[in-house]
Design a protein around this motif. Structure first.
Motif, PDB file in Angstrom:
ATOM      1  N   PHE A   1      -2.502  -3.194  -0.357  1.00  0.00           N
ATOM      2  CA  PHE A   1      -2.094  -3.992  -1.393  1.00  0.00           C
ATOM      3  C   PHE A   1      -3.055  -3.836  -2.768  1.00  0.00           C
ATOM      4  O   PHE A   1      -3.975  -3.978  -2.745  1.00  0.00           O
ATOM      5  N   VAL A   2      -2.396  -3.624  -3.616  1.00  0.00           N
ATOM      6  CA  VAL A   2      -2.847  -3.352  -5.035  1.00  0.00           C
ATOM      7  C   VAL A   2      -2.887  -4.759  -5.868  1.00  0.00           C
ATOM      8  O   VAL A   2      -1.941  -5.242  -6.000  1.00  0.00           O
ATOM      9  N   THR A   3      -4.182  -5.120  -6.200  1.00  0.00           N
ATOM     10  CA  THR A   3      -4.230  -6.371  -7.049  1.00  0.00           C
ATOM     11  C   THR A   3      -4.802  -6.135  -8.359  1.00  0.00           C
ATOM     12  O   THR A   3      -4.940  -7.111  -9.090  1.00  0.00           O
ATOM     13  N   GLY A   4      -5.250  -4.967  -8.654  1.00  0.00           N
ATOM     14  CA  GLY A   4      -5.657  -4.658 -10.143  1.00  0.00           C
ATOM     15  C   GLY A   4      -7.130  -4.268 -10.014  1.00  0.00           C
ATOM     16  O   GLY A   4      -7.874  -3.690  -9.175  1.00  0.00           O
ATOM     17  N   GLY A   5      -8.026  -4.999 -11.010  1.00  0.00           N
ATOM     18  CA  GLY A   5      -9.348  -4.774 -11.116  1.00  0.00           C
ATOM     19  C   GLY A   5      -9.748  -3.409 -11.614  1.00  0.00           C
ATOM     20  O   GLY A   5      -9.057  -2.654 -12.100  1.00  0.00           O
TER      21      GLY A   5
ATOM     22  N   ILE B   1       2.071   1.353   0.186  1.00  0.00           N
ATOM     23  CA  ILE B   1       1.454   0.793  -0.936  1.00  0.00           C
ATOM     24  C   ILE B   1       2.439  -0.241  -1.559  1.00  0.00           C
ATOM     25  O   ILE B   1       3.414   0.122  -1.704  1.00  0.00           O
ATOM     26  N   ARG B   2       1.810  -1.457  -1.785  1.00  0.00           N
ATOM     27  CA  ARG B   2       2.660  -2.415  -2.613  1.00  0.00           C
ATOM     28  C   ARG B   2       1.704  -3.150  -3.391  1.00  0.00           C
ATOM     29  O   ARG B   2       0.603  -3.680  -3.218  1.00  0.00           O
ATOM     30  N   THR B   3       2.317  -2.971  -4.910  1.00  0.00           N
ATOM     31  CA  THR B   3       1.560  -3.762  -5.905  1.00  0.00           C
ATOM     32  C   THR B   3       1.776  -5.259  -6.028  1.00  0.00           C
ATOM     33  O   THR B   3       3.123  -5.450  -6.325  1.00  0.00           O
ATOM     34  N   LEU B   4       1.019  -6.028  -5.759  1.00  0.00           N
ATOM     35  CA  LEU B   4       0.873  -7.339  -5.759  1.00  0.00           C
ATOM     36  C   LEU B   4       0.793  -8.073  -7.147  1.00  0.00           C
ATOM     37  O   LEU B   4       1.716  -8.842  -7.600  1.00  0.00           O
ATOM     38  N   MET B   5      -0.303  -7.462  -7.988  1.00  0.00           N
ATOM     39  CA  MET B   5      -0.442  -7.977  -9.300  1.00  0.00           C
ATOM     40  C   MET B   5      -1.410  -6.988  -9.835  1.00  0.00           C
ATOM     41  O   MET B   5      -2.218  -5.896  -9.055  1.00  0.00           O
ATOM     42  N   MET B   6      -1.493  -7.017 -11.136  1.00  0.00           N
ATOM     43  CA  MET B   6      -2.483  -6.063 -11.932  1.00  0.00           C
ATOM     44  C   MET B   6      -3.396  -7.205 -12.781  1.00  0.00           C
ATOM     45  O   MET B   6      -3.005  -7.144 -13.944  1.00  0.00           O
ATOM     46  N   VAL B   7      -4.283  -7.607 -12.003  1.00  0.00           N
ATOM     47  CA  VAL B   7      -5.396  -8.483 -12.753  1.00  0.00           C
ATOM     48  C   VAL B   7      -6.680  -8.126 -12.699  1.00  0.00           C
ATOM     49  O   VAL B   7      -7.097  -7.749 -11.877  1.00  0.00           O
ATOM     50  N   ASP B   8      -7.562  -8.624 -13.667  1.00  0.00           N
ATOM     51  CA  ASP B   8      -8.991  -8.517 -13.656  1.00  0.00           C
ATOM     52  C   ASP B   8      -9.223  -9.746 -12.804  1.00  0.00           C
ATOM     53  O   ASP B   8      -8.940 -10.752 -12.696  1.00  0.00           O
TER      54      ASP B   8
ATOM     55  N   ASP C   1      -2.993 -16.803  -7.205  1.00  0.00           N
ATOM     56  CA  ASP C   1      -3.031 -15.174  -7.257  1.00  0.00           C
ATOM     57  C   ASP C   1      -3.796 -15.006  -5.820  1.00  0.00           C
ATOM     58  O   ASP C   1      -2.919 -14.206  -5.075  1.00  0.00           O
ATOM     59  N   ARG C   2      -4.579 -15.806  -5.413  1.00  0.00           N
ATOM     60  CA  ARG C   2      -5.201 -15.638  -4.152  1.00  0.00           C
ATOM     61  C   ARG C   2      -4.360 -16.059  -2.985  1.00  0.00           C
ATOM     62  O   ARG C   2      -4.181 -15.444  -1.827  1.00  0.00           O
ATOM     63  N   HIS C   3      -3.440 -16.969  -3.338  1.00  0.00           N
ATOM     64  CA  HIS C   3      -2.341 -17.449  -2.422  1.00  0.00           C
ATOM     65  C   HIS C   3      -1.436 -16.506  -2.106  1.00  0.00           C
ATOM     66  O   HIS C   3      -1.043 -16.288  -0.921  1.00  0.00           O
ATOM     67  N   ILE C   4      -1.017 -15.562  -3.037  1.00  0.00           N
ATOM     68  CA  ILE C   4       0.052 -14.676  -3.019  1.00  0.00           C
ATOM     69  C   ILE C   4      -0.547 -13.545  -2.145  1.00  0.00           C
ATOM     70  O   ILE C   4      -0.034 -13.012  -1.221  1.00  0.00           O
TER      71      ILE C   4
END
Length: 163
Positions: free
Chosen positions: A6-10, A45-52, A60-63
């Motif tokens: 899972f991709v979340t950004g950073g 691979i699945r992108t969930l979000m792209m956030v700092d 976002d954490r709930h997702i």
């Protein structure tokens, strides 16, 4: 044995704007990194979000938690910003996900800078998720930490045990 990523950004996935010096998100670098590392592991691979991670919200954490719960694979890697990685790890562990191995990892230096620790941390996470028992972990700087025994030392930029 497939591994879900899972991709979340950073910082892992940040790009550099040469005109104004800002950092921004465009797309994940995971595919490129796995190819460069000659990865032969079956990953999805699945992108969930792209956030700092400093801008990551409880929603976002709930997702992230809900996707971990619903995921059919029992081996999960989450790419995440390092500033709040511990909070997300705690959220996942607190959700009662006991039948999966979840490893969070990230980078202090963006992959696109060329001297990033991201490729090393990703490789470590891939090895650890295949060998650790079910639980929630953080893989950074060549070390593996239990979700409840880690913090980012903001002075050194390294992760360390609490006790």
């Amino acid at each position: 044995m497939a591994i879900r990523i899972f991709v979340t950004g950073g910082t892992f996935d940040k790009e550099y704007n040469e005109l104004d010096g800002s950092l921004f998100f465009k797309d994940t670098h995971l595919h490129e990194m796995l190819k460069l590392g000659r990865c032969n592991v079956d990953v999805a691979i699945r992108t969930l979000m792209m956030v700092d991670s400093l801008e990551m919200t409880d929603h976002d954490r709930h997702i992230i938690v809900e996707n971990c719960k619903k995921e059919k694979h029992d081996k999960i890697i989450i790419t995440h910003g390092t500033d709040t990685m511990e909070l997300t790890a705690k959220s996942i562990a607190s959700a009662g996900i006991h039948d999966k191995t979840v490893v969070l990892t990230g980078a202090i230096i963006p992959y696109k800078f060329g001297s990033s620790d991201g490729l090393f941390n990703l490789g470590s996470a891939l090895a650890l998720v295949q060998t650790l028992p079910a639980g929630v972990y953080i893989a950074m700087n060549g070390k593996c930490f239990a979700w409840d025994n880690v913090r980012k030392n903001r002075k050194t930029g390294q992760f360390e045990e609490l006790r």
